[in-house]
Each structure stands twice: as structure tokens, then as C-alpha cells.
Design a protein around this motif. Structure first.
Motif, PDB file in Angstrom:
ATOM      1  N   UNK A  45      30.336  47.692  25.047  1.00 17.62           N
ATOM      2  CA  UNK A  45      30.277  46.740  26.155  1.00 17.62           C
ATOM      3  C   UNK A  45      31.505  46.916  27.038  1.00 17.62           C
ATOM      4  N   UNK A  46      31.563  48.020  27.722  1.00 18.23           N
ATOM      5  CA  UNK A  46      32.747  48.351  28.505  1.00 18.23           C
ATOM      6  C   UNK A  46      32.513  48.215  29.995  1.00 18.23           C
ATOM      7  N   UNK A  47      31.434  47.468  30.398  1.00 19.27           N
ATOM      8  CA  UNK A  47      31.153  47.335  31.812  1.00 19.27           C
ATOM      9  C   UNK A  47      32.302  46.623  32.527  1.00 19.27           C
ATOM     10  N   UNK A  48      32.535  47.020  33.785  1.00 16.53           N
ATOM     11  CA  UNK A  48      33.608  46.403  34.562  1.00 16.53           C
ATOM     12  C   UNK A  48      33.188  45.005  34.978  1.00 16.53           C
ATOM     13  N   UNK A  49      34.112  44.074  34.899  1.00 13.80           N
ATOM     14  CA  UNK A  49      33.832  42.714  35.332  1.00 13.80           C
ATOM     15  C   UNK A  49      33.774  42.660  36.854  1.00 13.80           C
ATOM     16  N   UNK A  50      32.729  42.033  37.356  1.00 11.67           N
ATOM     17  CA  UNK A  50      32.634  41.831  38.796  1.00 11.67           C
ATOM     18  C   UNK A  50      33.511  40.665  39.244  1.00 11.67           C
ATOM     19  N   UNK A  51      33.770  39.742  38.354  1.00  9.01           N
ATOM     20  CA  UNK A  51      34.588  38.560  38.656  1.00  9.01           C
ATOM     21  C   UNK A  51      35.520  38.334  37.472  1.00  9.01           C
ATOM     22  N   UNK A  52      36.794  38.639  37.655  1.00 10.81           N
ATOM     23  CA  UNK A  52      37.764  38.486  36.560  1.00 10.81           C
ATOM     24  C   UNK A  52      38.795  37.403  36.849  1.00 10.81           C
ATOM     25  N   UNK A  53      38.477  36.472  37.766  1.00 11.69           N
ATOM     26  CA  UNK A  53      39.446  35.417  38.111  1.00 11.69           C
ATOM     27  C   UNK A  53      39.920  34.646  36.883  1.00 11.69           C
ATOM     28  N   UNK A  54      38.955  34.279  36.032  1.00 13.77           N
ATOM     29  CA  UNK A  54      39.284  33.468  34.860  1.00 13.77           C
ATOM     30  C   UNK A  54      40.293  34.180  33.967  1.00 13.77           C
ATOM     31  N   UNK A  55      40.050  35.442  33.675  1.00 12.34           N
ATOM     32  CA  UNK A  55      40.959  36.183  32.797  1.00 12.34           C
ATOM     33  C   UNK A  55      42.301  36.437  33.483  1.00 12.34           C
ATOM     34  N   UNK A  56      42.273  36.690  34.770  1.00 17.47           N
ATOM     35  CA  UNK A  56      43.529  36.889  35.501  1.00 17.47           C
ATOM     36  C   UNK A  56      44.363  35.602  35.482  1.00 17.47           C
ATOM     37  N   UNK A  57      43.706  34.465  35.661  1.00 14.28           N
ATOM     38  CA  UNK A  57      44.435  33.194  35.628  1.00 14.28           C
ATOM     39  C   UNK A  57      45.048  32.947  34.257  1.00 14.28           C
ATOM     40  N   UNK A  58      44.322  33.313  33.187  1.00 19.00           N
ATOM     41  CA  UNK A  58      44.883  33.143  31.849  1.00 19.00           C
ATOM     42  C   UNK A  58      46.095  34.041  31.619  1.00 19.00           C
ATOM     43  N   UNK A  59      46.141  35.159  32.319  1.00 14.30           N
ATOM     44  CA  UNK A  59      47.326  36.029  32.257  1.00 14.30           C
ATOM     45  C   UNK A  59      48.383  35.614  33.262  1.00 14.30           C
ATOM     46  N   UNK A  60      48.106  34.538  33.987  1.00 10.89           N
ATOM     47  CA  UNK A  60      49.000  34.007  35.020  1.00 10.89           C
ATOM     48  C   UNK A  60      49.268  35.062  36.100  1.00 10.89           C
ATOM     49  N   UNK A  61      48.219  35.797  36.452  1.00  8.03           N
ATOM     50  CA  UNK A  61      48.261  36.763  37.536  1.00  8.03           C
ATOM     51  C   UNK A  61      47.650  36.140  38.787  1.00  8.03           C
ATOM     52  N   UNK A  62      47.994  36.622  39.969  1.00  9.78           N
ATOM     53  CA  UNK A  62      47.422  36.076  41.211  1.00  9.78           C
ATOM     54  C   UNK A  62      45.904  36.247  41.260  1.00  9.78           C
ATOM     55  N   UNK A  63      45.225  35.282  41.849  1.00  5.42           N
ATOM     56  CA  UNK A  63      43.782  35.342  42.073  1.00  5.42           C
ATOM     57  C   UNK A  63      43.510  34.957  43.521  1.00  5.42           C
ATOM     58  N   UNK A  64      42.345  35.362  44.049  1.00  3.85           N
ATOM     59  CA  UNK A  64      42.023  35.065  45.445  1.00  3.85           C
ATOM     60  C   UNK A  64      41.734  33.594  45.663  1.00  3.85           C
TER      61      UNK A  64
END
Length: 355
Positions: free
Chosen positions: A1-20
Motif C-alpha cells: 500500500x505505497x500509493x501517494x497521498x493526494x491529501x496529507x494535511x492531517x499527517x503534516x499537521x501531526x508533524x507540525x509542518x506547514x499546511x495550506x
């Protein structure tokens, strides 16, 4: 299950990375407020038949994503699957919540408990996780979850829901060694359960400590926090699960946010009884925060709902690490159109905050 995420906002926020914009999902987003969920449950016959059917569990997991622009899916299941797999006989009476046919009332029952077989009694959960992940096709991340050891023990000892779960609290104070034996077995069970979900395809893990807030400060640290720490450490010890962010939600335990952040989790769920600015200060931006609109506001006039959505977001302020959610689950009486308004406003105002 290595498909690329089309929407990774949730995971980026959990890493405290910027989101749009600010990501949003809603506890109990698949549930009785949706007419399509009620139709699927009627087709299944009852709640347990629905939860134990991977195809139907997948169907209801995806239903809210087909209606709303949510940023995460969460496995449709129940927090009490582990004690059911231990043989306690879980059922749901109409309008009365969960009941166990064989609650833990004797020392021998607790001493006999063992970690359930994830490929046996709980295989249906892992099959649901794998199927949901495939059917999502990378739309959004999939959250797997469990009840916390303390919360599971509350129901297992009481045998049903309660306002105070006095039976378990009495056991903790009268026989703490036996209480810890129960909680340790549950900690190992919860760890194995979440690790198995990670291997099946979950992309984030959440622990619901629904009744942690019933405990006083010292008792919370000993009987709830200690065992959630054990779960997080067990997840971090697995080569697959360690890559997944873990979110802890301990309802009513706002005084312990700093200690919860020390567990090594990536995020904390926050109920509506604390200002997010105060919660953010308490954890010193070490973890992401998820929450915390009062679910009752979904039954307020639309203009009030949208105003309070913005207030929650403004309280968190600028910078990464906020995932919008309710302070607890959406209730059955809610108009789905209110959920649409909430989700759309979170994304709209999130862009304003980043402008």
C-alpha cells in the motif's frame, strides 16, 4: 500500500509542518446523524454485525468522505472490541449503550485474561483496515484506534456505562496490584491491537482515554497515564508502527496535557473545556493539538456555529500543528448540513490565517 497521498494535511499537521489550510476531521464522523449510515446499519441488523463485517465497516467509513471535504478517515469500529475478544460478551441495547454479559467481578477472572489473538478474534478489524485503505486510494490518511487501557477497564469491571465507574476506582484503591495486573494486560493488548492495525494499513493511530478525567491527579498518573505511556512505548518498539504518529485523547484531563505530551505521542486531542491557547502553552508546541469545538454547537444557528469555529481556530493562532475537530463525538441529532458548514469554514478560515 505505497500509493501517494493526494491529501496529507492531517499527517503534516501531526508533524507540525506547514499546511495550506487547517486539516479537519470529526470524531464519530461516520454515525447515526447520516441517513446513509442508518440505512447500512439497518441492512446489517445491529451495530455489532455492522462493525464485524469488513465490507460494511468500509462502506460506512467512506460515507462521510463522500459528503464532506474531510482530511482524514477513521476506521469504523468500537473501542470495546478488545474486551469482546477476551470473551466478555459485548452487546448494545437500543438506547442504552454497551453491556458485557460477563463483567469482571472476581480476581480469578482478571488473572485469567490474556492478550487476544489479532489474527483470530480480531481478524475482522484488520481486514476492515486493509480494505478501507485500498478503497481510499490515497484520498486521505486512515486513522486506526483503540480505547485506552483505563477506559477499557472501566467498562469491563462495571459491565456497562456509568457516570463514575466506581467499581474500578474502588478496585484501584483497595487492591492496586490487581488493578495494575488488569491494566497491564490491557496495555499489552492495546499495543498489539494498534501495531496490527499499523501493519494492516493504518497511517495514524489514536487512543481514546474517554474516562481518564474521572481520576484525581495522582490516580490519573498511576492508572491512566502510566499505561498509555506503556502503549506508546510498545508502538515505538515495532519497526512498522513506530513510523505512524500517535494521538492521545484523554477527555477531562486538561490538567495533564504537559505530562501527556511527554509520552512521545505526536498529538493530543483536547476537549472543549480549555482554551486552545492555554492548551498550546501547556504543551509548549511540542506536539500537535486536535480539537476542540463543543459538539453542542453543531445544533446552534449556522452563524453561531461558524463564529465559534473561527474562535477555536483563532485561539490556537498561527503556526503549524492544529487539527480541527470536536471536543468529543458528533451526536445523532445533528443536521449533516451543519457538518458541511463546519468543514468548509475550517478550510476557508485556515487559509485566511495563513495569508
Amino acid at each position: 500500500m505505497s500509493e501517494a497521498l493526494k491529501n496529507d494535511r492531517f499527517l503534516r499537521a501531526l508533524r507540525r509542518e506547514p499546511t495550506d489550510t487547517t486539516p479537519v476531521w470529526i470524531m464519530r464522523q461516520a454515525g447515526r446523524y447520516l441517513p446513509e449510515y442508518r440505512a447500512t446499519r439497518e441492512k446489517a441488523g445491529n451495530f455489532m454485525a455492522l462493525a464485524q463485517n469488513p465490507e460494511l465497516a468500509c462502506e460506512v467509513t467512506l460515507q462521510p468522505l463522500d459528503r464532506f471535504e474531510l482530511d482524514a478517515a477513521i476506521l469504523f469500529s468500537d473501542i470495546l472490541t478488545i474486551p469482546d475478544a477476551m470473551g466478555l460478551g459485548l452487546s448494545f441495547a437500543a438506547g442504552e449503550g454497551p453491556r458485557f454479559a460477563h463483567p469482571l467481578r472476581e480476581r480469578a477472572q482478571i488473572e485469567k485474561l490474556a492478550v487476544p489473538d489479532m489474527d483470530g478474534e480480531l481478524r475482522y478489524v484488520m481486514d476492515a483496515v486493509s480494505l478501507i485503505r485500498r478503497e481510499l486510494k490515497g484520498r486521505v490518511p486512515l486513522i486506526g484506534f483503540s480505547g485506552s487501557p483505563w477506559t477499557l477497564a472501566c467498562y469491563m469491571v462495571e459491565g456497562q456505562g456509568s457516570r463514575d465507574f466506581a467499581r474500578l476506582k474502588a478496585l484501584c484503591f483497595s487492591d492496586p496490584a490487581l488493578a495494575h495486573q488488569l491494566l497491564d494486560t490491557l496495555s499489552r493488548s492495546v499495543t498489539a491491537y494498534l501495531v496490527a492495525q499499523a501493519h494492516a494499513g493504518a497511517q495514524a493511530l489514536m487512543v481514546f482515554d474517554t474516562w481518564g478525567g474521572l481520576l484525581g491527579p495522582a490516580a490519573f498518573r498511576e492508572f491512566s497515564l502510566r499505561h498509555m505511556q506503556q502503549v506508546v512505548a510498545g508502538i515505538k518498539a515495532d519497526p512498522v508502527a513506530r513510523e505512524l504518529p500517535v494521538v492521545l485523547f484523554s477527555k477531562g484531563a486538561n490538567a495533564h496535557l504537559a505530562a501527556l505530551a511527554d509520552t512521545g505521542c505526536a498529538g493530543l486531542g483536547v476537549d472543549w473545556t480549555i482554551d486552545l491557547a492555554d492548551a498550546r502553552a501547556a504543551v509548549a508546541d511540542r506536539v500537535a493539538l486536535q480539537g476542540n469545538l463543543d459538539p453542542a454547537l453543531l445544533q446552534a444557528p449556522p452563524e453561531v456555529l461558524l463564529r465559534e469555529v473561527r474562535a477555536v481556530m483563532d485561539s490556537y493562532g498561527k503556526g503549524p500543528g492544529h487539527i480541527f475537530n470536536l471536543g468529543h463525538g458528533v451526536t445523532p441529532e445533528v443536521d449533516p448540513e451543519q457538518v458541511r458548514r463546519l468543514v468548509d469554514e475550517v478550510h476557508r478560515h485556515g487559509r485566511v490565517l495563513r495569508a
